[in-house]
Design a protein around this motif. Structure first.
Motif, short mmCIF file in Angstrom:
data_model
loop_
_atom_site.label_atom_id
_atom_site.label_comp_id
_atom_site.label_asym_id
_atom_site.label_seq_id
_atom_site.Cartn_x
_atom_site.Cartn_y
_atom_site.Cartn_z
N THR A 501 49.87 27.59 25.38
CA THR A 501 49.24 27.73 26.70
C THR A 501 49.01 26.39 27.39
OG1 THR A 501 47.04 27.77 25.64
CG2 THR A 501 48.11 29.87 26.04
N VAL A 502 48.50 25.40 26.67
CA VAL A 502 48.18 24.13 27.29
C VAL A 502 49.45 23.30 27.54
CG1 VAL A 502 46.92 21.95 27.04
CG2 VAL A 502 45.88 24.08 26.27
N ILE A 503 50.36 23.29 26.56
CA ILE A 503 51.56 22.46 26.68
C ILE A 503 52.77 23.28 27.13
CG2 ILE A 503 53.16 20.93 25.46
CD1 ILE A 503 50.89 20.14 23.60
N GLY A 504 53.10 24.32 26.37
CA GLY A 504 54.34 25.05 26.61
C GLY A 504 54.44 25.68 27.97
N SER A 505 53.38 26.35 28.44
CA SER A 505 53.47 27.08 29.70
C SER A 505 53.61 26.17 30.91
CB SER A 505 52.25 27.98 29.87
OG SER A 505 51.07 27.21 29.93
N ARG A 506 53.34 24.87 30.76
CA ARG A 506 53.48 23.95 31.90
C ARG A 506 54.59 22.94 31.71
NH1 ARG A 506 54.66 21.80 35.65
NH2 ARG A 506 53.46 20.99 37.42
N CYS A 507 54.83 22.51 30.50
CA CYS A 507 55.78 21.41 30.28
C CYS A 507 57.09 21.83 29.64
CB CYS A 507 55.13 20.32 29.42
SG CYS A 507 53.77 19.48 30.22
N LYS A 508 57.23 23.10 29.29
CA LYS A 508 58.45 23.53 28.61
C LYS A 508 59.14 24.66 29.36
CE LYS A 508 58.30 23.43 24.06
NZ LYS A 508 57.92 23.60 22.63
N GLN A 509 59.02 24.64 30.70
CA GLN A 509 59.70 25.63 31.52
C GLN A 509 61.18 25.27 31.65
OE1 GLN A 509 58.18 28.45 32.84
NE2 GLN A 509 56.44 27.80 31.59
N LEU A 523 49.06 16.85 31.08
CA LEU A 523 48.45 17.48 29.91
C LEU A 523 46.98 17.06 29.78
CD1 LEU A 523 51.27 17.28 27.22
CD2 LEU A 523 50.47 19.28 28.48
N ALA A 524 46.66 15.84 30.17
CA ALA A 524 45.26 15.41 30.13
C ALA A 524 44.41 16.28 31.05
CB ALA A 524 45.16 13.94 30.53
N LEU A 525 44.91 16.54 32.26
CA LEU A 525 44.19 17.41 33.18
C LEU A 525 44.06 18.82 32.62
CD1 LEU A 525 45.56 16.38 36.70
CD2 LEU A 525 43.20 16.19 35.88
N ARG A 526 45.14 19.33 32.04
CA ARG A 526 45.11 20.70 31.50
C ARG A 526 44.12 20.80 30.33
NH1 ARG A 526 48.75 24.39 32.94
NH2 ARG A 526 48.90 25.36 30.87
N CYS A 527 44.02 19.76 29.52
CA CYS A 527 43.06 19.77 28.42
C CYS A 527 41.62 19.79 28.96
CB CYS A 527 43.26 18.55 27.52
SG CYS A 527 44.67 18.68 26.40
N ILE A 528 41.38 19.00 29.99
CA ILE A 528 40.03 18.96 30.59
C ILE A 528 39.68 20.33 31.16
CG2 ILE A 528 38.71 18.03 32.54
CD1 ILE A 528 40.18 15.34 31.99
N TYR A 529 40.62 20.96 31.85
CA TYR A 529 40.36 22.26 32.43
C TYR A 529 40.17 23.33 31.35
CZ TYR A 529 41.93 20.12 36.81
OH TYR A 529 42.06 19.30 37.90
N ALA A 530 41.02 23.30 30.32
CA ALA A 530 40.91 24.29 29.24
C ALA A 530 39.62 24.09 28.44
CB ALA A 530 42.11 24.18 28.30
N SER A 531 39.06 22.89 28.49
CA SER A 531 37.82 22.59 27.77
C SER A 531 36.57 22.88 28.60
CB SER A 531 37.80 21.12 27.34
OG SER A 531 38.93 20.80 26.55
N HIS A 532 36.76 23.40 29.82
CA HIS A 532 35.64 23.72 30.72
C HIS A 532 34.84 22.46 31.07
CE1 HIS A 532 36.61 27.84 29.66
NE2 HIS A 532 36.45 27.53 28.39
N ARG A 533 35.56 21.35 31.27
CA ARG A 533 34.89 20.09 31.60
C ARG A 533 35.30 19.57 32.97
NH1 ARG A 533 35.50 17.12 25.72
NH2 ARG A 533 33.71 18.14 24.72
N ARG A 534 35.81 20.46 33.81
CA ARG A 534 36.29 20.04 35.12
C ARG A 534 35.16 19.40 35.94
NH1 ARG A 534 38.82 24.37 36.19
NH2 ARG A 534 37.20 25.49 37.31
N ASP A 535 33.99 20.03 35.97
CA ASP A 535 32.88 19.50 36.76
C ASP A 535 32.46 18.13 36.26
OD1 ASP A 535 32.87 21.78 38.29
OD2 ASP A 535 31.20 22.72 37.24
N GLN A 536 32.37 17.97 34.95
CA GLN A 536 31.95 16.70 34.37
C GLN A 536 32.94 15.59 34.72
OE1 GLN A 536 31.59 16.75 30.10
NE2 GLN A 536 31.05 14.59 29.97
N PHE A 537 34.24 15.89 34.60
CA PHE A 537 35.25 14.88 34.89
C PHE A 537 35.19 14.43 36.34
CE2 PHE A 537 39.52 14.20 36.74
CZ PHE A 537 39.80 12.97 36.16
#
Length: 556
Positions: A501-509, A523-537
């Motif tokens: 989901t984090v890597i394949g669905s965006r970088c392996k199309q 991928l750094a942005l996707r990790c932050i979003y998947a970690s529910h840390r968007r507001d903090q970032f």
């Protein structure tokens, strides 16, 4: 119930008047079936008389009443607008009664005018065509609202820029060069802002205090930048992000612009992932079990990124480069059958495109943020690869290491295949199932001994010994019955799913080929979003921008 009369109410009533005629009816003579009428009206400086057939008299009367109602309503409408204008301009109001500065009248009235024009167009449309027109009505209404809101945004941002520039204290060596106009994009459109520019001759560096204080990202407001980065990182491609922004928000920004902004912010996101963790995050509480897991998956790369890299292609070359993904999650309870239950939304991720030696410390920093030192039990759950085992030993030396059971089951099939010569052998499925059952019962050590004895002296012995090496190396980490009795996870499904989901669905199309920074930043942005840390970032990023204006650091 009293209903407040507003200009919009009056305009709606005016638009409901379908027929109007000015003048009056007069009887010209009596006939056998009733009187005959003329319509008298004053037009172009002269009295005009028009004969009205008897059967049309009721409709003409209705039209005359419609005109009279129109006059009354327009007089009320004009008075309402006059009163609004007087309030906005402060006419007739004493200084003590004046409110804080208001936006110019044209800004405040723009939305009313846009919407009124749209309403007039919609309400006067032929009913037969309405079904077609109404499909676009919401989009037109959004455009009308956005247009006036965008004007208000321009006014407010200019006022903010003026206040920021007036209060700014430049750092030593920076000289004000004047005001420079910039076009800013926001979620409602674009507007222009004038702001001060400072330049340091010795450093040959320029600085816009307002840009820093307002948190602008490449000429975009923080709200738009955040939205664009979310779409650019979340959609399957930048082109789809462009289409989605246009369709859902009426925001016109090209795929190329989205890519540039995502890469700019993504580089900062990767740095943010790598920040040092000295203590757990605020509000982090001790947990019974903290899980740490990691894996790698290949990302298709551009040719120039793969020069000299060994790979799995027939010629020994590589088509991909490993992207490492790590995750941390917690467990507080098990279900009624004793199976472990992962805490809801407790999973956080980190990623890295560098060497494995860099990935381990990165994952450790995330574990510290999640309360590594406070956890009662720490579990390092991986697929059994030697590199990840070393990562666990170096960075989580006191953790319980568990090899993913499902990888073990796959390797069991490899052993049975080597022993029997083929997966098509009639005993293959039964013997593989027996291996899997005994693995679950802490039987890995006995399975190794029994298999060695069975193949001793046979032609396939060397191949079997090679496949058994995976189990020999992981005996202590494959005591699955013991782990299950402790209520622990024995499968690495969380990180496996994360890789998809984090890597394949965006970088392996299909058709994608990445540069190393391009993949790493998104991928750094996707990790932050998947970690529910968007507001903090984004909050910390805004603070970092604002800190560029701080001149106190010169005292250090």
């Amino acid at each position: 119930m009293n209903i407040s009369i507003t200009p919009q109410n009056l305009l709606e009533q005016i638009l409901q008047i379908r027929r109007m005629e000015h003048g009056s009816l007069s009887v010209i003579r009596q006939g056998p079936n009733g009187p005959f009428y003329n319509l008298n009206s004053w037009e172009q400086g002269a009295n005009q008389c028009r004969y009205i057939p008897q059967d049309k008299v009721p409709e003409v009367r209705q039209a005359i009443e419609g005109y009279q109602k129109y006059q009354q309503l327009t007089e009320q409408y004009a008075q309402q607008i006059v009163e609004q204008t007087r309030v906005q301009l402060g006419i007739g109001i004493k200084k003590a009664q004046l409110q804080p500065e208001q936006p110019p009248p044209q800004v405040l009235l723009a939305q009313d005018q846009e919407i009124q024009q749209l309403m007039a167009r919609f309400l006067t449309t032929d009913p037969g065509q309405l079904a077609v027109q109404e499909l676009d009505f919401e989009v037109l209404l959004r455009t009308a609202v956005f247009k006036s809101t965008n004007q208000l945004m321009g006014y407010l941002f200019q006022k903010l820029a003026d206040r920021i520039d007036a209060a700014y204290q430049p750092k030593a060596g920076y000289v004000r060069k004047g005001r420079v106009e910039v076009t800013l994009d926001c979620i409602f459109g674009s507007f222009k802002v004038l702001r001060d520019y400072y330049y340091h001759e010795g450093k040959q560096l320029g600085h816009y205090p307002s840009d820093a204080a307002l948190g602008l990202e490449g000429g975009k407001t923080p709200a738009l930048a955040r939205l664009v980065c979310l779409e650019g990182a979340d959609e399957a491609s930048y082109q789809k992000a462009e289409e989605h922004l246009k369709e859902t928000g009426g925001i016109h920004i090209s795929a190329r612009q989205i890519q540039r902004l995502v890469q700019q912010v993504g580089a900062a996101a990767q740095t943010w992932q790598e920040r040092e963790a000295l203590r757990p995050l605020p509000d982090t509480k001790p947990v019974p079990i903290l899980y740490i897991s990691g894996d790698a998956t290949g990302v298709p790369m551009r040719k120039e990124e793969l020069e000299g890299r060994a790979g799995k292609q027939p010629d020994g070359s590589a088509k991909t480069r490993s992207a490492y993904l790590g995750c941390v999650f917690t467990q507080h309870k098990s279900d009624e059958k004793g199976h472990p239950v992962r805490d809801y939304e407790s999973t956080t991720y980190v990623s890295n495109m560098g060497p494995l030696d860099d990935f381990g410390p990165l994952l450790r920093q995330e574990a510290i943020r999640r309360g590594l030192g406070q956890a009662e039990k720490v579990v390092f759950l991986v697929d059994g690869a030697e590199g990840l085992e070393n990562t666990g030993r170096l960075n989580f030396k006191d953790a319980i290491q568990i090899v993913d059971f499902y990888h073990g089951a796959d390797h069991a099939g490899d052993v049975v295949e080597a022993l029997l010569g083929s997966k098509e052998h009639p005993e293959y499925k039964a013997r593989r199932s027996r291996w899997v059952r005994r693995l679950l019962g802490n039987g890995v050590k006995n399975l190794i001994e029994e298999t060695r004895q069975e193949c001793a002296g046979k032609p396939q012995a060397q191949k079997v010994y090679e496949e058994l090496g995976y189990f020999v190396h992981n005996i202590e980490r494959m005591q699955y019955r013991t782990f299950r009795r402790q209520g622990l996870f024995i499968g690495s499904g969380v990180i496996e799913a994360g890789c998809k989901t984090v890597i394949g669905s965006r970088c392996k199309q299909s058709g994608m080929f990445w540069s190393t920074p391009g993949a790493e930043n998104i991928l750094a942005l996707r990790c932050i979003y998947a970690s529910h840390r968007r507001d903090q970032f984004w909050k910390e990023r805004l603070n970092a921008h604002a800190a560029e204006n701080d001149c106190l650091s010169l005292a250090v």
